[in-house]
Motif scaffolding. Structure first.
Motif, PDB file in Angstrom:
ATOM      1  N   PRO A   1      51.160  34.401  36.327  1.00 33.25           N
ATOM      2  CA  PRO A   1      51.644  34.127  35.113  1.00 33.25           C
ATOM      3  C   PRO A   1      53.025  34.171  35.114  1.00 33.25           C
ATOM      4  O   PRO A   1      53.725  34.674  35.860  1.00 33.25           O
ATOM      5  N   PRO A   2      53.575  33.821  33.887  1.00 32.31           N
ATOM      6  CA  PRO A   2      55.226  33.948  33.845  1.00 32.31           C
ATOM      7  C   PRO A   2      55.527  35.370  33.644  1.00 32.31           C
ATOM      8  O   PRO A   2      54.824  36.247  33.282  1.00 32.31           O
ATOM      9  N   PRO A   3      56.513  35.530  34.156  1.00 32.09           N
ATOM     10  CA  PRO A   3      57.206  37.209  34.154  1.00 32.09           C
ATOM     11  C   PRO A   3      57.358  37.493  33.012  1.00 32.09           C
ATOM     12  O   PRO A   3      57.834  36.708  31.902  1.00 32.09           O
ATOM     13  N   GLU A   4      57.038  38.775  32.526  1.00 30.41           N
ATOM     14  CA  GLU A   4      57.449  39.467  31.402  1.00 30.41           C
ATOM     15  C   GLU A   4      58.743  40.008  31.530  1.00 30.41           C
ATOM     16  O   GLU A   4      59.464  40.165  32.369  1.00 30.41           O
ATOM     17  N   GLU A   5      59.465  39.997  30.098  1.00 33.37           N
ATOM     18  CA  GLU A   5      60.913  40.474  30.187  1.00 33.37           C
ATOM     19  C   GLU A   5      61.098  42.080  30.834  1.00 33.37           C
ATOM     20  O   GLU A   5      60.173  42.885  30.361  1.00 33.37           O
ATOM     21  N   ASP A   6      61.936  42.299  31.670  1.00 30.87           N
ATOM     22  CA  ASP A   6      62.203  43.522  32.192  1.00 30.87           C
ATOM     23  C   ASP A   6      61.018  44.183  33.137  1.00 30.87           C
ATOM     24  O   ASP A   6      60.908  45.288  33.186  1.00 30.87           O
ATOM     25  N   VAL A   7      60.068  43.293  33.455  1.00 27.56           N
ATOM     26  CA  VAL A   7      58.936  43.615  34.379  1.00 27.56           C
ATOM     27  C   VAL A   7      58.774  43.160  35.454  1.00 27.56           C
ATOM     28  O   VAL A   7      58.986  41.865  35.806  1.00 27.56           O
ATOM     29  N   SER A   8      58.526  43.873  36.606  1.00 29.56           N
ATOM     30  CA  SER A   8      58.441  43.311  37.778  1.00 29.56           C
ATOM     31  C   SER A   8      57.653  44.344  38.667  1.00 29.56           C
ATOM     32  O   SER A   8      57.638  45.641  38.150  1.00 29.56           O
ATOM     33  N   PRO A   9      57.024  44.024  39.822  1.00 28.36           N
ATOM     34  CA  PRO A   9      57.107  42.724  40.380  1.00 28.36           C
ATOM     35  C   PRO A   9      56.305  41.702  39.785  1.00 28.36           C
ATOM     36  O   PRO A   9      55.496  42.034  38.748  1.00 28.36           O
ATOM     37  N   ALA A  10      55.956  40.519  40.566  1.00 28.87           N
ATOM     38  CA  ALA A  10      55.193  39.333  40.063  1.00 28.87           C
ATOM     39  C   ALA A  10      53.659  39.879  40.319  1.00 28.87           C
ATOM     40  O   ALA A  10      53.344  40.439  41.237  1.00 28.87           O
ATOM     41  N   LYS A  11      53.057  39.159  39.626  1.00 29.23           N
ATOM     42  CA  LYS A  11      51.377  39.193  39.766  1.00 29.23           C
ATOM     43  C   LYS A  11      50.801  37.785  39.836  1.00 29.23           C
ATOM     44  O   LYS A  11      51.436  36.618  39.559  1.00 29.23           O
ATOM     45  N   ILE A  12      49.600  37.794  40.451  1.00 31.35           N
ATOM     46  CA  ILE A  12      48.611  36.595  40.660  1.00 31.35           C
ATOM     47  C   ILE A  12      47.557  37.134  39.790  1.00 31.35           C
ATOM     48  O   ILE A  12      46.940  38.287  40.088  1.00 31.35           O
ATOM     49  N   ILE A  13      46.749  36.016  38.953  1.00 27.60           N
ATOM     50  CA  ILE A  13      45.415  36.524  38.151  1.00 27.60           C
ATOM     51  C   ILE A  13      44.521  35.371  38.690  1.00 27.60           C
ATOM     52  O   ILE A  13      44.707  34.237  39.040  1.00 27.60           O
ATOM     53  N   VAL A  14      43.604  36.303  39.445  1.00 29.36           N
ATOM     54  CA  VAL A  14      42.328  35.454  39.970  1.00 29.36           C
ATOM     55  C   VAL A  14      41.187  35.708  39.402  1.00 29.36           C
ATOM     56  O   VAL A  14      40.741  36.829  39.246  1.00 29.36           O
ATOM     57  N   GLU A  15      40.576  34.526  39.068  1.00 26.16           N
ATOM     58  CA  GLU A  15      39.210  34.567  38.052  1.00 26.16           C
ATOM     59  C   GLU A  15      38.187  34.248  38.838  1.00 26.16           C
ATOM     60  O   GLU A  15      38.109  33.166  39.584  1.00 26.16           O
ATOM     61  N   PHE A  16      36.955  34.954  38.827  1.00 26.07           N
ATOM     62  CA  PHE A  16      35.777  34.598  39.394  1.00 26.07           C
ATOM     63  C   PHE A  16      34.550  34.226  38.344  1.00 26.07           C
ATOM     64  O   PHE A  16      34.825  34.695  37.139  1.00 26.07           O
ATOM     65  N   ASN A  17      33.602  33.837  38.667  1.00 27.30           N
ATOM     66  CA  ASN A  17      32.607  33.537  37.972  1.00 27.30           C
ATOM     67  C   ASN A  17      31.435  34.506  37.832  1.00 27.30           C
ATOM     68  O   ASN A  17      30.459  34.334  37.290  1.00 27.30           O
ATOM     69  N   ARG A  18      31.728  35.747  38.521  1.00 32.91           N
ATOM     70  CA  ARG A  18      30.963  36.931  38.481  1.00 32.91           C
ATOM     71  C   ARG A  18      31.729  37.987  38.175  1.00 32.91           C
ATOM     72  O   ARG A  18      33.052  38.206  38.744  1.00 32.91           O
ATOM     73  N   ASP A  19      31.089  39.138  37.665  1.00 27.95           N
ATOM     74  CA  ASP A  19      31.902  40.301  37.602  1.00 27.95           C
ATOM     75  C   ASP A  19      32.264  41.031  38.944  1.00 27.95           C
ATOM     76  O   ASP A  19      30.906  40.930  39.548  1.00 27.95           O
ATOM     77  N   LEU A  20      33.090  41.408  39.338  1.00 28.37           N
ATOM     78  CA  LEU A  20      33.404  42.263  40.572  1.00 28.37           C
ATOM     79  C   LEU A  20      33.022  43.631  40.376  1.00 28.37           C
ATOM     80  O   LEU A  20      33.056  44.211  39.498  1.00 28.37           O
ATOM     81  N   SER A  21      32.383  44.423  41.519  1.00 31.31           N
ATOM     82  CA  SER A  21      31.904  45.671  41.348  1.00 31.31           C
ATOM     83  C   SER A  21      33.093  46.653  41.555  1.00 31.31           C
ATOM     84  O   SER A  21      32.938  47.607  40.620  1.00 31.31           O
ATOM     85  N   ALA A  22      34.202  46.367  42.042  1.00 33.39           N
ATOM     86  CA  ALA A  22      35.519  47.246  41.994  1.00 33.39           C
ATOM     87  C   ALA A  22      36.601  46.414  42.648  1.00 33.39           C
ATOM     88  O   ALA A  22      36.269  45.505  43.342  1.00 33.39           O
ATOM     89  N   ALA A  23      37.856  47.150  42.246  1.00 32.09           N
ATOM     90  CA  ALA A  23      39.036  46.560  42.944  1.00 32.09           C
ATOM     91  C   ALA A  23      39.557  47.493  44.015  1.00 32.09           C
ATOM     92  O   ALA A  23      40.392  46.890  44.734  1.00 32.09           O
ATOM     93  N   GLU A  24      38.908  48.540  44.026  1.00 34.85           N
ATOM     94  CA  GLU A  24      39.582  49.525  45.060  1.00 34.85           C
ATOM     95  C   GLU A  24      39.391  49.005  46.418  1.00 34.85           C
ATOM     96  O   GLU A  24      38.232  48.765  46.879  1.00 34.85           O
ATOM     97  N   GLY A  25      40.143  49.134  47.343  1.00 30.00           N
ATOM     98  CA  GLY A  25      40.260  48.664  48.709  1.00 30.00           C
ATOM     99  C   GLY A  25      40.075  47.269  48.982  1.00 30.00           C
ATOM    100  O   GLY A  25      39.696  46.998  50.112  1.00 30.00           O
ATOM    101  N   ILE A  26      40.185  46.529  47.991  1.00 32.96           N
ATOM    102  CA  ILE A  26      39.849  44.995  48.367  1.00 32.96           C
ATOM    103  C   ILE A  26      41.284  44.355  48.396  1.00 32.96           C
ATOM    104  O   ILE A  26      41.322  42.913  48.382  1.00 32.96           O
ATOM    105  N   LYS A  27      42.227  44.960  47.937  1.00 36.41           N
ATOM    106  CA  LYS A  27      43.738  44.021  48.066  1.00 36.41           C
ATOM    107  C   LYS A  27      43.931  43.559  49.460  1.00 36.41           C
ATOM    108  O   LYS A  27      44.401  42.354  49.687  1.00 36.41           O
ATOM    109  N   ASP A  28      43.550  44.046  50.877  1.00 31.18           N
ATOM    110  CA  ASP A  28      43.621  43.162  52.101  1.00 31.18           C
ATOM    111  C   ASP A  28      42.626  42.141  52.155  1.00 31.18           C
ATOM    112  O   ASP A  28      42.842  41.973  53.310  1.00 31.18           O
ATOM    113  N   SER A  29      41.913  42.180  51.101  1.00 31.77           N
ATOM    114  CA  SER A  29      40.919  41.110  51.332  1.00 31.77           C
ATOM    115  C   SER A  29      41.343  39.695  51.263  1.00 31.77           C
ATOM    116  O   SER A  29      40.972  38.771  51.133  1.00 31.77           O
TER     117      SER A  29
END
Length: 347
Positions: free
Chosen positions: A56-84
């Motif tokens: 996504p484009p950066p928001e004004e005065d907002v950092s750091p950058a992000k990436i949006i990843v979309e799945f075709n199913r709901d995920l159970s949780a986000a905790e502990g999966i950043k290293d995945s």
């Protein structure tokens, strides 16, 4: 009962053992509400996957950058999966460090990955999950090693001084294009139905990047053409020496400005989509005005944005208080503004 249903909650058909059939749409008798069972035949492999990934484009005065990843199913949780996950340069596999992962508020099928640095421009990146990712359905997982190219996006707006002409509200059922100032007042909203809605109001504001009704972003963004500029699915185009129109890709025309200073509504023969966008020709943006052929949409001063023809008539004035003021009139004419450096488009 035997029903045919989609995972979005809609049931298309119900068959009863008495031989009758009952069509939808409806939301009851949905087998997606069933408890998870045992797999007797077949395979769940391929049911869950990554379907899209964007910068996504950066928001004004907002950092750091992000990436949006979309799945075709709901995920159970986000905790502990950043290293995945791994974000890397497709050419040399250089990775970008991921510092956090979170599910998008209100949508568990979208994962937001926060990066430690801003991705370099001009480089194609990919996202891959190095580990399997669990979904809310315990028998369906996103298999490890899924790879998807990341799409770079930009904001769907034109900024003219302290004003933005912006496509707004990504989640709305209709497409909206608004005229708004940085003091958070919206003066005018154009809808894809060809209707107009005047301010003052504070929603559908091109500066309100944190709101659901704020500006959208896309891979197409802003494109200049022959006497025209396109903002995603909206087009501002000089139709002839007399008319400038704002139209939607579905054919409706939300506004027509005439060189005599008058404004008009939905006349579909004046749609900017009746011909190809073409190569950039006399359509460009400066710090203070957007010029489309014989028209300028410009920030006349700190409080006014006006739409003027080169022959002297001003068709519309938008004020930072959220009000609009129709022509014909000859004051607040943007052709009195000094020539500016071309930022986008071509003169």
């Amino acid at each position: 009962h035997f029903s045919v249903s989609h995972r979005n909650g809609n049931t298309s058909y119900i068959y009863k053992r008495d031989g009758t059939a009952h069509p939808g749409p409806r939301t009851d008798y949905n087998p997606w509400d069933f408890a998870i069972g045992t797999i007797l035949r077949g395979s769940v492999e391929g049911c869950a996957s990554i379907v899209d990934a964007i910068f996504p484009p950066p928001e004004e005065d907002v950092s750091p950058a992000k990436i949006i990843v979309e799945f075709n199913r709901d995920l159970s949780a986000a905790e502990g999966i950043k290293d995945s996950f791994k974000i890397y340069d497709a050419a040399n596999t250089t990775s970008l460090a991921i510092t956090a992962a979170a599910l998008k508020s209100g949508d568990d099928s979208i994962l937001e990955l926060t990066l430690s640095s801003v991705p370099s421009s001009g480089i194609s990146y990919q996202v891959s999950n190095v580990d399997a990712v669990p979904t809310r359905d315990p028998i369906e997982i996103v298999p490890a090693g899924s790879v998807l190219n990341i799409t770079v996006t930009s904001w769907d707006y034109l900024q003219i001084g302290n004003w933005r002409l912006a496509r707004t509200c990504e989640t709305c059922s209709s497409s909206h294009f608004s005229v708004s100032s940085d003091n958070m007042f919206t003066s005018q909203i154009f809808r894809d139905t060809g209707t107009t809605h005047r301010g003052p109001r504070s929603d559908f504001n091109g500066w309100d990047v944190g709101s659901n009704s704020g500006p959208t972003y896309s891979a197409s963004g802003v494109q200049f053409g022959k006497f025209a500029v396109q903002v995603r699915d909206w087009r501002i185009k000089q139709m002839d020496q007399t008319h400038l129109s704002i139209s939607h890709t579905d054919g409706n025309v939300a506004r027509i400005y005439r060189s005599d200073g008058t404004v008009h509504g939905n006349v579909q023969t004046f749609s900017g989509y009746n011909e190809a966008l073409g190569e950039p020709t006399c359509a460009y943006l400066t710090d203070t005005y957007l010029q489309i052929g014989d028209w300028r949409v410009g920030a006349y001063d700190a409080s006014h944005l006006s739409v003027s023809h080169r022959l002297g008539q001003t068709s519309m004035i938008y004020r930072t208080t959220g009000t609009i003021h129709r022509g014909p009139r000859t004051d607040f004419n943007t052709w009195t503004l000094p020539e500016g450096e071309v930022l986008l488009g071509s003169n």
